[in-house]
Write a protein that holds these residues in place. Sequence first.
Motif, PDB file in Angstrom:
ATOM      1  N   SER A   6       9.995   9.749 -30.143  1.00 55.30           N
ATOM      2  CA  SER A   6       9.252  10.783 -29.426  1.00 55.30           C
ATOM      3  C   SER A   6       9.937  11.071 -28.102  1.00 55.30           C
ATOM      4  O   SER A   6      10.858  10.349 -27.703  1.00 55.30           O
ATOM      5  CB  SER A   6       7.811  10.331 -29.185  1.00 55.30           C
ATOM      6  N   GLY A   7       9.479  12.126 -27.434  1.00 56.33           N
ATOM      7  CA  GLY A   7       9.977  12.432 -26.103  1.00 56.33           C
ATOM      8  C   GLY A   7      10.920  13.602 -26.025  1.00 56.33           C
ATOM      9  O   GLY A   7      11.339  13.983 -24.926  1.00 56.33           O
ATOM     10  N   GLY A   8      11.282  14.186 -27.148  1.00 58.44           N
ATOM     11  CA  GLY A   8      12.158  15.335 -27.114  1.00 58.44           C
ATOM     12  C   GLY A   8      11.471  16.552 -26.545  1.00 58.44           C
ATOM     13  O   GLY A   8      10.258  16.568 -26.336  1.00 58.44           O
ATOM     14  N   GLY A   9      12.249  17.580 -26.280  1.00 56.05           N
ATOM     15  CA  GLY A   9      11.688  18.806 -25.741  1.00 56.05           C
ATOM     16  C   GLY A   9      12.775  19.727 -25.247  1.00 56.05           C
ATOM     17  O   GLY A   9      13.957  19.522 -25.521  1.00 56.05           O
ATOM     18  N   GLY A  14      21.337  19.985 -16.607  1.00 57.39           N
ATOM     19  CA  GLY A  14      21.219  19.207 -15.389  1.00 57.39           C
ATOM     20  C   GLY A  14      19.947  18.395 -15.301  1.00 57.39           C
ATOM     21  O   GLY A  14      19.818  17.532 -14.430  1.00 57.39           O
ATOM     22  N   GLY A  15      19.018  18.664 -16.189  1.00 59.57           N
ATOM     23  CA  GLY A  15      17.737  17.976 -16.183  1.00 59.57           C
ATOM     24  C   GLY A  15      17.789  16.644 -16.899  1.00 59.57           C
ATOM     25  O   GLY A  15      18.849  16.193 -17.353  1.00 59.57           O
ATOM     26  N   SER A  16      16.615  16.021 -17.010  1.00 59.53           N
ATOM     27  CA  SER A  16      16.500  14.698 -17.610  1.00 59.53           C
ATOM     28  C   SER A  16      15.377  14.662 -18.639  1.00 59.53           C
ATOM     29  O   SER A  16      14.398  15.414 -18.540  1.00 59.53           O
ATOM     30  CB  SER A  16      16.208  13.636 -16.532  1.00 59.53           C
ATOM     31  N   LEU A  17      15.537  13.758 -19.588  1.00 63.22           N
ATOM     32  CA  LEU A  17      14.486  13.454 -20.559  1.00 63.22           C
ATOM     33  C   LEU A  17      14.570  11.974 -20.872  1.00 63.22           C
ATOM     34  O   LEU A  17      15.651  11.383 -20.801  1.00 63.22           O
ATOM     35  CB  LEU A  17      14.665  14.239 -21.866  1.00 63.22           C
ATOM     36  N   ARG A  18      13.444  11.393 -21.255  1.00 64.75           N
ATOM     37  CA  ARG A  18      13.448  10.018 -21.745  1.00 64.75           C
ATOM     38  C   ARG A  18      12.872   9.993 -23.145  1.00 64.75           C
ATOM     39  O   ARG A  18      11.711  10.379 -23.351  1.00 64.75           O
ATOM     40  CB  ARG A  18      12.666   9.079 -20.845  1.00 64.75           C
TER      41      ARG A  18
END
Length: 123
Positions: A6-9, A14-18
Amino acid sequence: VQLQASGGGLVQAGGSLRLSCAASGRAFENYRMGWFRQAPAKEREFVASISWSGGSTYYADSVKGRFTISRDNAKNTVYLQMNSLKPGDTAVYYCAAGRSHFDIGQSRAYGYWGQGTLVTVSS
């Protein structure tokens, strides 16, 4: 072992995701964990791997210095922190579990796979 990523989007460059991957079933702490990704019309490729204890990590050159893999064995979860994202990081990301100590950058080292979570990086 069953895996749920999970956690996609959608995120700007330049941004971040976990990403998170929750495991259930057999003893999570006995497994090396990995993240792979597959972009449209491309083959699945290795992203990162972490040993059962978390003491050893391994990254693809394309993500080294930007992505960090970690795990919490008490929570049966592995994470992929992705920073400085680029449009080229756009892909479906899969978590995987395996017992092999060899070929850890190859899909064949992992016997269990999650369903994937989509990461889209816009320019």
